[in-house]
Design a protein around this motif. Structure first.
Motif, short mmCIF file in Angstrom:
data_model
loop_
_atom_site.label_atom_id
_atom_site.label_comp_id
_atom_site.label_asym_id
_atom_site.label_seq_id
_atom_site.Cartn_x
_atom_site.Cartn_y
_atom_site.Cartn_z
N GLY A 139 0.81 -1.22 0.00
CA GLY A 139 0.00 0.00 0.00
C GLY A 139 0.84 1.27 0.00
N THR A 140 2.14 1.14 -0.01
CA THR A 140 3.06 2.28 0.00
C THR A 140 4.43 1.80 -0.46
N LEU A 141 5.27 2.76 -0.86
CA LEU A 141 6.68 2.43 -1.09
C LEU A 141 7.54 3.01 0.03
N ASP A 142 6.92 3.77 0.92
CA ASP A 142 7.69 4.54 1.91
C ASP A 142 8.02 3.77 3.18
N GLY A 143 9.26 3.91 3.61
CA GLY A 143 9.66 3.46 4.95
C GLY A 143 9.66 1.95 5.15
N LEU A 144 9.92 1.19 4.10
CA LEU A 144 9.83 -0.27 4.21
C LEU A 144 11.17 -0.91 4.56
N ASN A 145 11.08 -2.07 5.21
CA ASN A 145 12.26 -2.91 5.47
C ASN A 145 12.36 -3.94 4.36
N ILE A 146 13.38 -3.77 3.54
CA ILE A 146 13.51 -4.64 2.36
C ILE A 146 14.75 -5.50 2.53
N PHE A 147 14.54 -6.81 2.55
CA PHE A 147 15.64 -7.76 2.74
C PHE A 147 16.00 -8.35 1.38
N LEU A 148 17.22 -8.13 0.95
CA LEU A 148 17.72 -8.68 -0.33
C LEU A 148 18.60 -9.87 0.01
N VAL A 149 18.27 -11.02 -0.57
CA VAL A 149 18.93 -12.26 -0.15
C VAL A 149 19.54 -12.99 -1.34
N GLY A 150 20.79 -13.40 -1.19
CA GLY A 150 21.39 -14.31 -2.19
C GLY A 150 22.55 -13.69 -2.91
N ASP A 151 22.43 -13.63 -4.24
CA ASP A 151 23.54 -13.16 -5.08
C ASP A 151 23.43 -11.66 -5.29
N LEU A 152 23.98 -10.92 -4.36
CA LEU A 152 23.88 -9.46 -4.43
C LEU A 152 25.02 -8.87 -5.26
N LYS A 153 25.98 -9.73 -5.59
CA LYS A 153 27.12 -9.28 -6.40
C LYS A 153 26.73 -9.19 -7.88
N TYR A 154 26.19 -10.28 -8.39
CA TYR A 154 25.89 -10.33 -9.82
C TYR A 154 24.43 -10.02 -10.15
N GLY A 155 23.57 -9.97 -9.14
CA GLY A 155 22.13 -9.83 -9.39
C GLY A 155 21.77 -8.41 -9.80
N ARG A 156 21.50 -8.22 -11.10
CA ARG A 156 21.23 -6.86 -11.59
C ARG A 156 19.90 -6.33 -11.05
N THR A 157 18.97 -7.23 -10.72
CA THR A 157 17.66 -6.73 -10.25
C THR A 157 17.79 -6.02 -8.90
N VAL A 158 18.68 -6.53 -8.04
CA VAL A 158 18.82 -5.87 -6.73
C VAL A 158 19.56 -4.54 -6.87
N HIS A 159 20.45 -4.45 -7.85
CA HIS A 159 21.17 -3.19 -8.07
C HIS A 159 20.19 -2.10 -8.51
N SER A 160 19.31 -2.45 -9.44
CA SER A 160 18.33 -1.47 -9.91
C SER A 160 17.33 -1.12 -8.80
N LEU A 161 16.92 -2.13 -8.05
CA LEU A 161 15.90 -1.88 -7.02
C LEU A 161 16.40 -0.91 -5.96
N LEU A 162 17.64 -1.11 -5.53
CA LEU A 162 18.09 -0.21 -4.46
C LEU A 162 18.24 1.22 -4.96
N MET A 163 18.58 1.39 -6.25
CA MET A 163 18.66 2.75 -6.79
C MET A 163 17.27 3.40 -6.85
N ALA A 164 16.29 2.63 -7.26
CA ALA A 164 14.93 3.18 -7.36
C ALA A 164 14.38 3.55 -5.98
N MET A 165 14.73 2.78 -4.97
CA MET A 165 14.15 2.99 -3.64
C MET A 165 14.74 4.19 -2.92
N ARG A 166 15.74 4.84 -3.52
CA ARG A 166 16.37 5.97 -2.83
C ARG A 166 15.37 7.08 -2.51
#
Ligand code: CP
Length: 311
Positions: A139-166
């Motif tokens: 119901g919101t994008l604000d103030g969420l606790n987002i846990f990224l799990v696994g391949d954070l080195k090569y995973g392009r989806t997590v790289h884009s997501l953290l930039m968008a969430m800024r």
């Protein structure tokens, strides 16, 4: 090209567009247009959802899913391939194994290029559907606790997501084995943007109890130069249904898919498992992207729906 180029207003605008397409996926907004999908790397969801989006909007689709069947296997350069396809299409959706290849393509043609994933770098259209999924479930994008799990080195989806969430004041928890930790450049980005993050290596019932979004990722075998290292880390984190007992009632599990072993099949039965609906949201997010890039506004899309209701 990258979600980092999008303002908060633009992201919220795109989510409104996606919502319109969820309400009415079939339109004639792109009648007469040709969408080219050039996939130099394998894909199921991204290619098929972009192609479905194009079809549902009335466009025609050309392209390839395997570059071996094209003249690039005879040695044609990316530049020449892009210039050729630009003779035929109004928009090019491109996935490439080389970081920056879609950016390069955009410099050799005036036809708009959509980055459908470039190496370990970015996957901005995935992020649009991830944001839409987060917004729908929380119901919101604000103030969420987002846990990224696994391949954070090569995973392009997590790289884009953290930039968008800024824009949305998140707290990230990066859960990865030593070999697959979030790259330093993204941690520097977080610090520059004031994004809170905590790094863990433990993945347990206790360590995920505070998550609003649990974003699982696959260990990306295709990015490893040392396959022994891949073997060491490939099954390091496996989410099982019994690990969900202490999680928040509204917590949702996302995964860009494909999964390999990182989510056990018993999790699929949980109401917290959202990854298949997430992939469905990809259709609406990609209809929004195609229309936006081709100059069709939210007002036009809304008008189209109202007019259709009036008939
Ligand atoms: N999420 C994603 O990019 O899936 P595909 O590789 O199947 O397109």
């Amino acid at each position: 090209m990258t979600i980092a180029e999008y303002s908060k207003e633009k992201i919220l605008y795109m989510l409104e567009l996606a919502k319109e397409f969820e309400a009415k996926p079939n339109r004639h907004l792109l009648d007469g247009k040709v969408v080219a999908t050039l996939f130099f790397e394998p894909s199921t969801r991204t290619r098929l959802s972009f192609e479905t989006a194009a079809n549902r909007l009335g466009a025609r689709v050309i392209g390839f899913s395997d570059p071996k069947a094209t003249s690039s296997s005879k040695g044609e350069t990316l530049k020449d391939t892009v210039k050729m396809v630009s003779n035929y299409a109004d928009i090019i959706v491109m996935r490439h194994y080389l970081e920056g290849a879609p950016r390069y393509a955009s410099e050799v043609t005036s036809v708009p290029i959509v980055n459908a994933g470039d190496g370990s770098n970015q996957h901005p259209s995935q992020t649009m559907l991830d944001l839409y999924s987060i917004y729908k479930t929380q119901g919101t994008l604000d103030g969420l606790n987002i846990f990224l799990v696994g391949d954070l080195k090569y995973g392009r989806t997590v790289h884009s997501l953290l930039m968008a969430m800024r824009h949305f004041n998140p707290t990230f928890h990066f859960i990865a084995p030593e070999e697959l930790r979030m790259p330093e450049e993204y941690k520097i980005y977080c610090r520059q943007q004031g994004i809170r993050y905590v790094e863990h290596s433990e993945f347990s019932e206790e360590s995920i109890a505070g998550a609003d979004i649990l974003y699982m990722t696959r260990v990306q075998r295709e990015r490893f130069t040392d396959l022994m290292e891949y073997e060491r880390v490939k099954n390091v984190y496996i989410l099982r249904a019994k690990m969900l007992e202490k999680t928040r009632p509204n917590m949702r599990i996302l995964h860009p898919l494909p999964r390999v072993n990182e989510i056990a099949y018993d999790v699929d039965e949980s109401p917290k498992a959202y990854y298949f609906q997430q992939a469905r949201n990809g259709l609406y997010a990609r209809e929004a992207i195609l229309c936006d890039v081709l100059g069709i506004s939210l007002d036009e899309v809304r008008r189209d729906r109202v007019e259709a209701q009036g008939k």
